[in-house]
Design a protein around this motif. Structure first.
Motif, mmCIF file in Angstrom:
data_model
loop_
_atom_site.group_PDB
_atom_site.id
_atom_site.type_symbol
_atom_site.label_atom_id
_atom_site.label_comp_id
_atom_site.label_asym_id
_atom_site.label_seq_id
_atom_site.Cartn_x
_atom_site.Cartn_y
_atom_site.Cartn_z
ATOM 1 N N ALA A 35 0.547 -1.269 -0.232
ATOM 2 C CA ALA A 35 -0.422 0.060 0.175
ATOM 3 C C ALA A 35 1.215 1.404 0.083
ATOM 4 C CB ALA A 35 -1.081 -0.101 1.168
ATOM 5 N N GLN A 36 1.489 1.330 0.447
ATOM 6 C CA GLN A 36 2.928 2.484 0.811
ATOM 7 C C GLN A 36 3.794 2.473 -0.073
ATOM 8 O OE1 GLN A 36 1.778 4.329 3.637
ATOM 9 N NE2 GLN A 36 4.426 4.182 4.064
ATOM 10 N N ALA A 37 3.625 1.357 -1.183
ATOM 11 C CA ALA A 37 4.042 2.036 -2.748
ATOM 12 C C ALA A 37 3.845 1.674 -3.803
ATOM 13 C CB ALA A 37 5.011 0.377 -3.102
ATOM 14 N N VAL A 38 2.346 1.600 -3.414
ATOM 15 C CA VAL A 38 1.584 2.158 -4.451
ATOM 16 C C VAL A 38 0.258 3.742 -4.544
ATOM 17 C CG1 VAL A 38 -0.619 1.197 -3.806
ATOM 18 C CG2 VAL A 38 0.203 1.264 -6.367
ATOM 19 N N ALA A 39 1.019 4.202 -2.855
ATOM 20 C CA ALA A 39 0.629 5.233 -2.689
ATOM 21 C C ALA A 39 0.200 6.678 -3.342
ATOM 22 C CB ALA A 39 0.664 5.408 -1.685
ATOM 23 N N ALA A 40 1.672 6.873 -4.137
ATOM 24 C CA ALA A 40 2.010 7.572 -4.824
ATOM 25 C C ALA A 40 0.942 7.426 -6.731
ATOM 26 C CB ALA A 40 3.044 8.156 -5.734
ATOM 27 N N ALA A 41 1.692 5.915 -6.447
ATOM 28 C CA ALA A 41 0.144 6.133 -7.918
ATOM 29 C C ALA A 41 -1.527 6.503 -7.962
ATOM 30 C CB ALA A 41 -0.153 4.681 -8.150
ATOM 31 N N GLN A 42 -1.773 5.566 -6.872
ATOM 32 C CA GLN A 42 -2.957 6.469 -6.286
ATOM 33 C C GLN A 42 -3.873 7.535 -6.139
ATOM 34 O OE1 GLN A 42 -2.620 3.739 -2.098
ATOM 35 N NE2 GLN A 42 -4.754 4.046 -2.615
ATOM 36 N N ILE A 43 -2.714 8.496 -5.950
ATOM 37 C CA ILE A 43 -3.021 10.096 -6.251
ATOM 38 C C ILE A 43 -2.756 10.360 -7.088
ATOM 39 C CG2 ILE A 43 -1.517 11.963 -5.202
ATOM 40 C CD1 ILE A 43 -2.676 11.140 -2.748
ATOM 41 N N ALA A 44 -1.429 10.022 -8.003
ATOM 42 C CA ALA A 44 -1.970 10.627 -9.500
ATOM 43 C C ALA A 44 -3.235 10.225 -10.301
ATOM 44 C CB ALA A 44 -0.827 9.614 -10.155
ATOM 45 N N VAL A 45 -3.258 9.009 -10.405
ATOM 46 C CA VAL A 45 -4.772 8.659 -11.189
ATOM 47 C C VAL A 45 -5.970 9.280 -10.453
ATOM 48 C CG1 VAL A 45 -3.887 6.524 -12.339
ATOM 49 C CG2 VAL A 45 -4.958 6.463 -10.177
ATOM 50 N N GLY A 46 -5.914 9.682 -9.160
ATOM 51 C CA GLY A 46 -7.234 10.082 -8.474
ATOM 52 C C GLY A 46 -7.200 11.330 -7.555
ATOM 53 N N ALA A 47 -6.600 12.151 -7.837
ATOM 54 C CA ALA A 47 -5.578 13.779 -7.350
ATOM 55 C C ALA A 47 -7.216 14.581 -7.670
ATOM 56 C CB ALA A 47 -4.477 14.828 -8.027
ATOM 57 N N ASN A 48 -7.297 15.073 -6.754
ATOM 58 C CA ASN A 48 -9.079 15.519 -6.809
ATOM 59 C C ASN A 48 -9.120 17.380 -5.638
ATOM 60 O OD1 ASN A 48 -11.700 16.336 -7.730
ATOM 61 N ND2 ASN A 48 -12.706 14.823 -6.143
ATOM 62 N N SER A 49 -8.062 17.869 -5.302
ATOM 63 C CA SER A 49 -7.855 19.029 -4.257
ATOM 64 C C SER A 49 -6.831 19.659 -4.580
ATOM 65 C CB SER A 49 -7.803 18.635 -3.025
ATOM 66 O OG SER A 49 -8.173 16.991 -2.610
ATOM 67 N N PRO A 50 -7.262 20.579 -5.451
ATOM 68 C CA PRO A 50 -6.367 21.456 -6.995
ATOM 69 C C PRO A 50 -6.305 22.864 -5.660
ATOM 70 C CG PRO A 50 -8.420 21.566 -8.309
ATOM 71 C CD PRO A 50 -8.101 20.446 -6.771
ATOM 72 N N PHE A 51 -7.208 23.518 -5.317
ATOM 73 C CA PHE A 51 -7.389 24.810 -4.808
ATOM 74 C C PHE A 51 -7.622 24.403 -3.291
ATOM 75 C CE2 PHE A 51 -9.534 24.303 -8.791
ATOM 76 C CZ PHE A 51 -8.849 25.829 -9.638
ATOM 77 N N LEU A 52 -7.161 25.660 -2.436
ATOM 78 C CA LEU A 52 -7.018 25.724 -1.022
ATOM 79 C C LEU A 52 -7.204 27.748 -0.746
ATOM 80 C CD1 LEU A 52 -7.384 24.817 1.930
ATOM 81 C CD2 LEU A 52 -5.140 24.929 2.055
ATOM 82 N N PHE A 53 -8.537 27.919 -0.412
ATOM 83 C CA PHE A 53 -8.576 29.828 0.356
ATOM 84 C C PHE A 53 -8.020 30.075 -0.872
ATOM 85 C CE2 PHE A 53 -6.799 27.984 4.904
ATOM 86 C CZ PHE A 53 -7.996 27.525 5.011
ATOM 87 N N GLY A 54 -8.767 30.070 -2.256
ATOM 88 C CA GLY A 54 -8.536 30.562 -2.953
ATOM 89 C C GLY A 54 -7.633 30.531 -4.194
ATOM 90 N N ARG A 55 -6.462 30.290 -3.379
ATOM 91 C CA ARG A 55 -5.217 29.442 -4.465
ATOM 92 C C ARG A 55 -5.088 28.626 -5.125
ATOM 93 N NH1 ARG A 55 -4.834 33.939 -3.502
ATOM 94 N NH2 ARG A 55 -3.686 35.748 -2.877
ATOM 95 N N GLU A 56 -4.875 28.367 -6.625
ATOM 96 C CA GLU A 56 -4.796 26.887 -6.967
ATOM 97 C C GLU A 56 -3.132 26.591 -6.569
ATOM 98 O OE1 GLU A 56 -4.016 25.009 -12.050
ATOM 99 O OE2 GLU A 56 -4.679 27.151 -11.155
ATOM 100 N N LEU A 57 -2.908 25.470 -5.693
ATOM 101 C CA LEU A 57 -1.642 24.934 -5.345
ATOM 102 C C LEU A 57 -1.437 23.762 -6.124
ATOM 103 C CD1 LEU A 57 -2.948 25.316 -1.379
ATOM 104 C CD2 LEU A 57 -1.943 27.004 -3.246
ATOM 105 N N TRP A 58 -1.222 22.298 -5.036
ATOM 106 C CA TRP A 58 -0.725 20.589 -5.291
ATOM 107 C C TRP A 58 -1.852 20.496 -5.803
ATOM 108 C CZ3 TRP A 58 2.686 18.439 -1.012
ATOM 109 C CH2 TRP A 58 4.049 19.135 -1.323
ATOM 110 N N ARG A 59 -1.722 19.549 -7.100
ATOM 111 C CA ARG A 59 -2.991 18.673 -7.561
ATOM 112 C C ARG A 59 -3.386 17.736 -6.329
ATOM 113 N NH1 ARG A 59 -3.387 21.707 -10.703
ATOM 114 N NH2 ARG A 59 -3.164 22.243 -12.570
ATOM 115 N N GLU A 60 -3.430 17.561 -5.487
ATOM 116 C CA GLU A 60 -3.807 16.667 -4.345
ATOM 117 C C GLU A 60 -3.147 17.757 -3.098
ATOM 118 O OE1 GLU A 60 -5.967 15.157 -1.529
ATOM 119 O OE2 GLU A 60 -6.528 15.257 -4.453
#
Length: 505
Positions: free
Chosen positions: A208-233
Motif C-alpha cells: 500500500a505504501q509503494a502504490v500510494a503515489a499511483a493512487q494519488i496520481a490517478v485520483g487527485a481531486n484537491s487543487p484549490f485552497l483558500f482561493g489559491r491553486e496549489l498542488w494537484r492533491e
C-alpha cells in the motif's frame, strides 16, 4: 478518532499513567500476535467517505447537526467541522459483484443524504477540498459541537504552543496562519479498509505504501485552497501542517510530524504500533479501567483502548488498525490516501484499483519494496501530490538488470499496475464484468490524462478566461462540479467549462 471522548483537563500523573498503560497495551498486542489469537482470513473490505455541505451557490454550509438529525442513520456521523459529514459503508467480502453492490449502496446513501440536506437548503459535495472555502470558514467556532474535537484541538494547540503556519507552494503560493486545527477540516477523503491476518499485514502495508503515489496520481481531486491553486492533491501538505505539533525548532531537529508517510518498510504490524509509542507523546491521555494483560491471562480479548486511541491521533497515510468483532481481534490496513469524489463510479474505481494492485504486489515473489528504496516511495508520494496525473516516479526497472528508473505515472499505471490490479481482483474472485468496468475507468483517466484535479483546474481557468473574478470562477466551478457529480458519469467524461454564462462577480 471516532471514539466518544469526554472533554477535560489532564495533569502530569495522567500522562505518566497513560504512558504506562500504553506499554501494557503494546505488550498485550505482542502476546496476541505470539499466541496467534487473530481472526482467520475473511477477505473483508470497508469504506468511509468524508463529505462537504454546500448551498446552491457553491458556498459551504455549517449545518451538519441539522442535516444529521434529518438523515437519522447510524451510517452517517459528524466530522471535524460543521460543513463536514462522514458516511460509513458496512464491511463487504471481496469477490463476485462486490464493486457494483458497493456502488449501488453509495448512490442510495448519498442521494438520501442529499435530499435531507436539501430540507435546510444545503447539498452533498464529494470532493477533496471544497474550492469555495475561505479562511473565515476554517476557525475553531466552526468545529463540530463534539467533545472529542474540542479536546483534540485544545491538546494539539497546547502541544504546538503557537499559531499553525500553512505554507504550500504550488501553481500559486499560499502562506497564512491559523489559531486552531480547523484548516484540517478542509481535507475530505476516502478511507479504504482491508482486514488482513498478522502474517500478511507487513506485505499488504508495504504494498500500500509503494502504490500510494499511483493512487494519488490517478485520483487527485484537491487543487484549490483558500482561493489559491496549489498542488494537484493539496490535502497531504494541508493535513500535515494543520496538525503539526512541532514548532520550527523541533522540525529542524528532525522530530517526526504526526501526519507522515513513514520512514521504512515494516516486518510486522507491531513495528508501527511500537513506533507510535517511541516517537509520539500522547495527545489524549485518557485511561480506561481494563488491564489488558489480566484480560489475556483470563483468556479474554483486551480492547487495548489506549493503544487504539493513541493510534487515532497519528495520521499515517496507511494506518494500522486493531479491532474486535464478535469477541475476536483482527488487524486492518486503513488506506487514507485518496480524496473524496468526484463520483461514486470514480470512488469505486479507485477502490477496485487499490484492492487489486495491493493483493498482487503483496504476493509477488520479488516484492517491490525489496527493490525500491523507501525514500523513493516517499518522494513519489510528494511528486504525485504536486503534479497529479502528470507526475514522474522512481520505480524498479523491469527485467534482470535491477536498479530503478524514471517513469511517467500514467505509463506506470497503464503498463504495469493495471495488469497487476486485474490479476489481484481475479485472485479475490471478483467477477470479470466488475473488474473490467472499474479498472477501465482508471485506464481511461490515464489515456485522457484527466482526473478530478485536472478537470477542476481547467474549468476554473476557462471561467477566468471568460472574464469572471477568481471568486466567481471558483463558485461556478464548484456548482458545475456538484451538478456533474450527481449526474454520476466518471470524471474523465466530464466536459470542461461551464454550461452557460455566469454573471460577472
Amino acid at each position: 478518532m471516532g471514539e466518544k471522548v469526554v472533554a477535560g483537563r489532564f495533569d502530569l500523573s495522567d500522562r505518566q499513567r497513560y504512558r504506562d498503560k500504553l506499554r501494557r497495551c503494546l505488550t498485550g498486542l505482542e502476546r496476541l500476535l505470539a499466541e496467534k489469537r487473530f481472526d482467520r482470513p475473511k477477505n473483508l473490505m470497508g469504506l468511509e467517505i468524508e463529505l462537504n455541505l454546500a448551498g446552491t451557490d457553491g458556498m459551504p454550509k455549517m449545518l451538519n447537526a441539522q442535516v444529521l438529525e434529518r438523515i437519522a442513520s447510524r451510517d452517517f456521523q459528524t466530522e471535524l467541522a460543521m460543513f463536514n459529514l462522514e458516511v460509513n459503508i458496512p464491511p463487504h467480502r471481496l469477490g463476485g459483484r462486490v464493486f457494483d453492490r458497493l456502488g449501488e449502496e453509495l448512490r442510495t446513501s448519498l442521494a438520501y443524504a442529499d435530499r435531507k440536506a436539501g430540507e435546510v437548503d444545503a447539498g452533498i459535495v464529494m470532493i477533496g477540498i471544497l474550492p469555495t472555502l475561505d479562511r473565515d470558514d476554517l476557525v475553531s467556532s466552526n468545529l463540530s459541537d463534539v467533545d472529542r474535537y474540542t479536546l483534540l484541538n485544545d491538546q494539539i494547540v497546547a502541544a504546538r504552543g503557537e499559531e499553525f503556519t500553512l505554507d504550500i507552494a504550488g501553481v500559486e503560493h499560499l502562506t497564512c496562519t491559523s489559531k486552531s486545527i480547523a484548516p484540517e477540516a478542509a481535507c475530505t477523503s476516502v478511507q479504504l479498509h482491508l482486514q488482513v491476518t498478522p502474517g500478511r499485514f507487513a506485505d499488504v502495508w508495504n504494498a500500500a505504501q509503494a502504490v500510494a503515489a499511483a493512487q494519488i496520481a490517478v485520483g487527485a481531486n484537491s487543487p484549490f485552497l483558500f482561493g489559491r491553486e496549489l498542488w494537484r492533491e493539496s490535502r497531504p501538505p494541508l493535513f500535515q501542517q494543520s496538525t503539526d505539533t512541532r514548532p520550527p525548532e523541533l522540525q529542524a531537529q528532525g522530530v517526526r510530524p504526526r501526519t507522515w508517510f513513514g520512514e521504512r518498510w515494516v516486518t510486522s504490524a507491531y513495528d508501527l504500533f511500537e513506533e507510535n509509542l517511541r516517537y509520539y507523546p500522547a495527545l489524549l491521555p485518557i485511561c480506561d479501567d481494563e488491564d489488558p494483560l489480566e484480560v489475556l491471562d483470563r483468556g479474554g480479548t483486551p480492547s487495548l483502548a489506549e493503544l487504539v486511541l493513541h493510534n487515532g491521533t497519528i495520521y499515517r497515510w496507511n494506518r494500522p488498525v486493531y479491532g474486535i468483532a464478535d469477541g475476536v481481534p483482527h488487524l486492518r490496513v486503513e488506506n487514507r490516501v485518496l480524496p473524496a469524489g468526484p463520483t461514486v463510479t470514480d470512488v469505486v474505481a479507485n477502490a477496485a484499483f487499490f484492492y487489486g494492485v495491493v493483493r498482487a504486489l503483496a504476493e509477488e515473489p520479488r516484492p517491490v519494496w525489496t527493490r525500491l528504496p523507501f525514500e523513493a516511495a516517499a518522494a513519489n508520494f510528494d511528486a504525485a501530490c504536486q503534479d497529479g496525473i502528470d507526475a514522474r516516479f522512481t520505480w524498479p526497472r523491469r527485467g534482470r538488470y535491477g536498479g530503478t528508473t524514471q517513469v511517467d505515472a500514467v505509463s506506470l499505471v497503464r503498463d504495469e499496475l493495471l495488469p497487476l490490479a486485474e490479476a489481484g481482483l481475479d485472485a479475490w474472485g471478483v467477477e470479470p464484468a466488475d473488474r473490467d468496468l472499474y479498472l477501465g475507468v482508471i485506464e481511461e483517466r490515464c489515456r485522457r490524462r484527466v482526473n478530478g484535479a485536472s478537470w477542476q483546474a481547467a474549468t476554473f481557468h476557462k471561467a477566468l478566461d471568460a472574464g469572471h473574478t477568481r471568486e466567481a470562477a471558483l463558485a461556478a466551478t464548484t456548482r458545475r462540479y456538484r451538478e456533474l457529480m450527481h449526474q454520476g458519469d466518471p470524471v474523465h467524461t466530464w466536459p470542461v467549462g461551464l454550461p452557460e454564462p455566469v454573471p460577472l462577480g
